[in-house]
Design an enzyme around this catalytic site. Structure first.
Site, mmCIF file in Angstrom:
data_model
loop_
_atom_site.group_PDB
_atom_site.id
_atom_site.type_symbol
_atom_site.label_atom_id
_atom_site.label_comp_id
_atom_site.label_asym_id
_atom_site.label_seq_id
_atom_site.Cartn_x
_atom_site.Cartn_y
_atom_site.Cartn_z
ATOM 1 N N GLY A 1 -16.113 12.207 0.559
ATOM 2 C CA GLY A 1 -15.420 10.742 0.160
ATOM 3 C C GLY A 1 -15.376 9.790 1.496
ATOM 4 O O GLY A 1 -14.307 9.215 1.432
ATOM 5 N N THR A 2 -16.280 9.671 2.118
ATOM 6 C CA THR A 2 -16.317 8.846 3.201
ATOM 7 C C THR A 2 -17.567 7.995 3.334
ATOM 8 O O THR A 2 -18.686 8.699 3.163
ATOM 9 C CB THR A 2 -15.837 9.225 4.575
ATOM 10 O OG1 THR A 2 -16.048 8.434 5.678
ATOM 11 C CG2 THR A 2 -16.458 10.660 4.984
ATOM 12 N N SER A 3 -17.406 6.775 3.412
ATOM 13 C CA SER A 3 -19.017 6.243 3.809
ATOM 14 C C SER A 3 -19.586 6.217 5.177
ATOM 15 O O SER A 3 -20.592 5.661 5.441
ATOM 16 C CB SER A 3 -18.623 4.428 3.630
ATOM 17 O OG SER A 3 -17.677 4.226 4.381
ATOM 18 N N HIS B 1 -6.356 8.046 11.514
ATOM 19 C CA HIS B 1 -6.088 6.727 11.479
ATOM 20 C C HIS B 1 -4.632 6.256 11.194
ATOM 21 O O HIS B 1 -4.222 5.288 10.715
ATOM 22 C CB HIS B 1 -6.929 6.034 10.312
ATOM 23 C CG HIS B 1 -8.215 5.860 10.887
ATOM 24 N ND1 HIS B 1 -9.438 5.781 9.975
ATOM 25 C CD2 HIS B 1 -8.930 6.045 12.230
ATOM 26 C CE1 HIS B 1 -10.502 5.960 10.823
ATOM 27 N NE2 HIS B 1 -10.085 6.208 12.108
ATOM 28 N N GLN C 1 -9.396 10.315 7.511
ATOM 29 C CA GLN C 1 -8.977 9.057 7.936
ATOM 30 C C GLN C 1 -8.268 8.366 7.201
ATOM 31 O O GLN C 1 -7.916 7.279 7.447
ATOM 32 C CB GLN C 1 -10.517 8.325 7.712
ATOM 33 C CG GLN C 1 -11.651 8.975 8.451
ATOM 34 C CD GLN C 1 -13.196 8.438 8.097
ATOM 35 O OE1 GLN C 1 -13.511 7.385 8.649
ATOM 36 N NE2 GLN C 1 -13.503 9.062 7.253
ATOM 37 N N ASN C 2 -7.565 9.188 5.968
ATOM 38 C CA ASN C 2 -6.726 8.572 5.234
ATOM 39 C C ASN C 2 -5.317 8.380 5.759
ATOM 40 O O ASN C 2 -4.972 8.996 6.631
ATOM 41 C CB ASN C 2 -6.578 9.448 3.839
ATOM 42 C CG ASN C 2 -7.962 9.102 3.205
ATOM 43 O OD1 ASN C 2 -8.815 8.545 3.320
ATOM 44 N ND2 ASN C 2 -8.190 10.233 2.212
ATOM 45 N N ARG D 1 0.868 -1.321 -0.132
ATOM 46 C CA ARG D 1 0.055 -0.030 0.147
ATOM 47 C C ARG D 1 0.861 1.137 -0.029
ATOM 48 O O ARG D 1 0.483 2.188 -0.691
ATOM 49 C CB ARG D 1 -0.982 0.035 1.167
ATOM 50 C CG ARG D 1 -1.786 -1.321 1.273
ATOM 51 C CD ARG D 1 -2.933 -1.033 2.253
ATOM 52 N NE ARG D 1 -3.628 0.094 1.858
ATOM 53 C CZ ARG D 1 -4.529 0.533 2.555
ATOM 54 N NH1 ARG D 1 -4.722 0.447 3.851
ATOM 55 N NH2 ARG D 1 -5.455 1.667 2.054
HETATM 56 P P1 NAD Z 1 -14.578 3.781 2.520
HETATM 57 O O1 NAD Z 1 -14.088 3.009 1.515
HETATM 58 O O2 NAD Z 1 -15.564 3.327 3.409
HETATM 59 O O3 NAD Z 1 -15.535 4.694 1.750
HETATM 60 C C1 NAD Z 1 -15.292 5.461 0.437
HETATM 61 C C2 NAD Z 1 -16.247 6.468 0.208
HETATM 62 O O4 NAD Z 1 -15.820 7.339 -0.968
HETATM 63 C C3 NAD Z 1 -17.771 5.896 -0.216
HETATM 64 O O5 NAD Z 1 -18.530 6.664 0.276
HETATM 65 C C4 NAD Z 1 -17.579 6.113 -1.906
HETATM 66 O O6 NAD Z 1 -18.863 6.451 -2.438
HETATM 67 C C5 NAD Z 1 -16.839 7.410 -1.994
HETATM 68 N N1 NAD Z 1 -15.972 7.533 -3.196
HETATM 69 C C6 NAD Z 1 -15.656 6.658 -4.170
HETATM 70 N N2 NAD Z 1 -15.019 7.345 -5.183
HETATM 71 C C7 NAD Z 1 -15.087 8.605 -4.839
HETATM 72 C C8 NAD Z 1 -14.642 9.761 -5.624
HETATM 73 N N3 NAD Z 1 -13.834 9.747 -6.538
HETATM 74 N N4 NAD Z 1 -15.031 11.024 -5.065
HETATM 75 C C9 NAD Z 1 -15.553 10.960 -3.888
HETATM 76 N N5 NAD Z 1 -15.767 10.044 -3.058
HETATM 77 C C10 NAD Z 1 -15.755 8.632 -3.463
HETATM 78 O O7 NAD Z 1 -13.556 4.839 3.056
HETATM 79 P P2 NAD Z 1 -13.587 5.626 4.523
HETATM 80 O O8 NAD Z 1 -15.112 6.009 4.896
HETATM 81 O O9 NAD Z 1 -12.561 6.598 4.329
HETATM 82 O O10 NAD Z 1 -13.156 4.505 5.629
HETATM 83 C C11 NAD Z 1 -12.381 3.564 5.570
HETATM 84 C C12 NAD Z 1 -11.243 3.355 6.258
HETATM 85 O O11 NAD Z 1 -10.098 2.965 5.380
HETATM 86 C C13 NAD Z 1 -10.535 4.532 6.775
HETATM 87 O O12 NAD Z 1 -10.359 4.597 8.000
HETATM 88 C C14 NAD Z 1 -9.298 4.989 6.074
HETATM 89 O O13 NAD Z 1 -8.168 5.026 7.033
HETATM 90 C C15 NAD Z 1 -9.007 3.661 5.394
HETATM 91 N N6 NAD Z 1 -8.578 3.886 3.996
HETATM 92 C C16 NAD Z 1 -7.637 4.812 3.585
HETATM 93 C C17 NAD Z 1 -7.231 4.984 2.413
HETATM 94 C C18 NAD Z 1 -6.321 6.009 2.151
HETATM 95 O O14 NAD Z 1 -5.586 6.365 3.004
HETATM 96 N N7 NAD Z 1 -6.207 6.746 0.863
HETATM 97 C C19 NAD Z 1 -7.709 4.070 1.188
HETATM 98 C C20 NAD Z 1 -8.539 3.030 1.795
HETATM 99 C C21 NAD Z 1 -9.016 2.986 2.933
#
Ligand code: NAD
Length: 231
Positions: free
Chosen positions: A171-173, A105, A87-88, A57
């Site tokens: 962009g968070t669920s 996180h 949260q990223n 990752r």
């Molecule tokens: P999630 O995967 O649960 O939700 C992602 C959300 O993003 C969804 O609601 C989806 O509809 C939306 N989405 C998809 N494409 C999009 C776009 N182009 N623009 C805007 N929104 C878009 O992710 P979450 O709610 O962040 O929770 C997941 C956990 O996973 C977090 O704790 C995080 O730490 C971790 N995570 C982080 C990363 C990263 O750092 N980039 C990546 C994956 C997961």
């Protein structure tokens, strides 16, 4: 004084940079079982597997670039005191140029001692491996909050959210707690915006405008509007 704009971001804001989200159908986590790679139990059982998962990752993150959504948040600093609570675990907000970023996180580009959590180091290169040790001699782990662990920055996040003049969710669920409850700490009357192309469940949130768009386009449009407004 500039109005305080608090932005709560999730995996979706980095999707257009090519980093897979968590719950989308083609998400990274479809390929892995969370319990095998992102829990303290997984670490105790198989450190090499956990390190390998995060090494892959990290490579993906380091090869990615900030997108229009990250950039739009930087432009908002001209007029607003922008606080990003993310949260990223990627560093795309920082690389875009945002100044105030709180990671709930953890951060994939850092490692942490397994005996003293205050010992946090930047990871040199792409990998963290078995045998990489802190200055006190213990194995280093990824600087990530795993499922089932406390979220040490949550209190700071509440304090920031309570003082918001405008609040955005991008962009968070809103499925991972306690982070997802942050919106409940914002002042009731302030304007709130949610940008997400999916159907995010939000109930009983006052003054909420939902922008059902991808972050790149949705946030660029909203930033333009907020920068043009006179309030
Ligand atoms: P999630 O995967 O649960 O939700 C992602 C959300 O993003 C969804 O609601 C989806 O509809 C939306 N989405 C998809 N494409 C999009 C776009 N182009 N623009 C805007 N929104 C878009 O992710 P979450 O709610 O962040 O929770 C997941 C956990 O996973 C977090 O704790 C995080 O730490 C971790 N995570 C982080 C990363 C990263 O750092 N980039 C990546 C994956 C997961």
């Amino acid at each position: 004084m500039k109005p305080k704009l608090v932005v709560f971001t999730g995996a979706g804001i980095s999707a257009e940079s090519g980093i897979k989200t968590f719950r989308d159908s083609d998400g990274l986590w479809e390929e892995f079982n969370i319990n095998d790679v992102a829990t303290p139990q997984a670490w105790n059982k198989n450190k090499a597997l956990v390190l390998d998962f995060y090494n892959k990752r990290r490579k993906q993150v380091l090869e990615a670039k900030p997108n229009n959504a990250h950039q739009a948040l930087v432009t908002l600093e001209k007029k607003y005191d922008v606080h990003i609570i993310t949260q990223n675990i990627d560093d795309l907000h920082e690389r875009a140029g945002s100044k105030k970023v709180l990671h709930l996180h953890g951060e994939i580009i850092k490692s942490r001692s397994t005996t003293d959590s205050s010992l946090i180091y930047p990871i040199k290169g792409m990998e963290l491996n078995i045998g990489d040790r802190c200055t006190r001699g213990s194995q280093l782990r990824p600087h990530i909050v795993w499922f089932g662990e406390q979220v040490p920055e949550m209190e700071n996040a509440y304090l920031i959210a309570e003082k918001a003049d405008i609040f955005m969710v991008v962009g968070t669920s809103l499925a991972v707690y306690p982070a997802a409850g942050l919106i409940d700490y914002t002042p009731r009357g302030i304007p709130k915006y949610l940008i997400d192309p999916g159907d995010v469940k939000v109930n009983g949130i006052t003054n909420l405008t939902i922008i059902k768009e991808k972050a790149g386009i949705g946030l660029s449009m909203l930033a333009e509007k907020l920068l043009a407004s006179t309030t």
